[in-house]
Design an enzyme around this catalytic site. Structure first.
Site, PDB file in Angstrom:
ATOM      1  NE  ARG A  22      -3.727  -2.232   2.517  1.00  0.00           N
ATOM      2  CZ  ARG A  22      -3.471  -3.421   3.067  1.00  0.00           C
ATOM      3  NH1 ARG A  22      -2.283  -3.627   3.626  1.00  0.00           N
ATOM      4  NH2 ARG A  22      -4.355  -4.387   3.041  1.00  0.00           N
ATOM      5  CE1 TYR A  50       1.774  -7.431  -3.312  1.00  0.00           C
ATOM      6  CE2 TYR A  50       3.607  -6.652  -1.987  1.00  0.00           C
ATOM      7  CZ  TYR A  50       2.640  -7.598  -2.252  1.00  0.00           C
ATOM      8  OH  TYR A  50       2.548  -8.716  -1.449  1.00  0.00           O
TER       9      TYR A  50
END
Length: 303
Positions: A22, A50
């Site tokens: 994140r 990611y």
């Protein structure tokens, strides 16, 4: 910060990993990674997918802007997931690592994990990729993610490097690897062996289990901490946390690290205060009674 031995290597690593999935949503990435490092978290987990690679790019830029020296931290990345497929071919593994190194802005990663099992895997291809990456100094250590014992054994047939770690979903509300070992010789749902006794296998082979999504229930269904659906569990966590001057998040971390299976907790939060809570909790050692009380409060039944 509690330290653990990384697999069978000589590497001593933090028991808490900062998961960087994140990072592309962090307001201040430099502050996030510096806070983690200041709290003793020297291990950072990535994957080529990611943020479509953006998270590695952000980390690389933040690392250069920070006060952290590359040689003082452990950088781990993962590969093998592609759109609509998995790919453990030599070509993909090598190209993935090359891409990660470029985005991270480093010459090597400390650890490389194969992300999700590829049923079309040819161990010889993996072995050739690992040999090349190791000989070129681009990867120091190797491991897997979300794999069960026989899949690991298949790789070990050809791969010569020790497979030091396995990332597995584990936490208070995802305890299947523990449940089936408690409900032996029974016919209820918890007795079902869903992963080939991966917990015992990991302990026998001294593989480090890296627990991902430790504060969630189900498969990314939501966070159980502070969730009214799990009132008894949260009341138990809050009560025991008060004893240790910690928080429910801290206790959920300590609960995982209390198990003697040489685990690491992957904390994916970008909240600096929560990073501090989790790091501090790594030093809490729950009693056996507290550990089982929390396990039961999560809805688990002892036979």
């Amino acid at each position: 910060m509690k330290k653990i031995q990384f697999g069978t290597s000589d590497l001593q690593a933090a028991s808490v990993i900062l998961g960087c999935m994140r990072l592309n949503g962090a307001e201040n990435p430099v502050e996030v990674i510096e806070t983690a490092y200041e709290q003793g978290i020297d291990f950072f987990d990535h994957a080529d997918i990611y943020g479509g690679g953006e998270c590695e790019t952000i980390f690389g830029k933040a690392l250069k802007e920070s006060s952290i020296k590359r040689e003082d931290i452990i950088i781990q990345t993962k590969c093998g997931i592609r759109k609509g497929q998995f790919d453990f071919s030599k070509e993909h593994i090598i190209s993935s690592v090359e891409g990660s190194l470029k985005r991270l802005g480093v010459d090597y990663v400390d650890a490389l994990l194969l992300h999700r099992p590829d049923t079309l895997v040819e161990p010889e291809e993996v072995a050739a990729a690992f040999d090349q990456l190791e000989s070129q100094g681009k990867v120091k250590y190797f491991g897997v993610s979300n794999q069960k014992p026989m899949q690991i054994e298949l790789l070990k047939k050809t791969v010569k490097q020790p497979l030091l770690a396995n990332q597995l979903q584990f936490g208070i509300k995802h305890t299947e690897m523990i449940d089936q070992g408690i409900h032996v010789n029974m016919t209820d749902d918890p007795s079902i062996d869903r992963d080939g006794s991966i917990l015992d296998y990991s302990r026998l082979n001294e593989m480090t289990i890296q627990a991902w999504s430790p504060y969630q229930y189900g498969f990314f269904e939501g966070v159980f901490i502070g969730n009214e659906k799990f009132a008894e569990l949260n009341q138990t966590l809050d009560r025991i946390a008060e004893k240790y001057n910690s928080t429910a998040t801290g206790l959920a971390t300590a609960w995982i690290l209390r198990h003697p299976a040489n685990m690491q907790v992957i904390a994916g939060t970008m909240n600096t205060q929560r990073i501090k809570e989790i790091a501090k909790a790594s030093e809490i050692v729950l009693t056996r009674e507290e550990w089982y009380e929390i396990y039961r409060a999560a809805g688990n039944i002892l036979p």
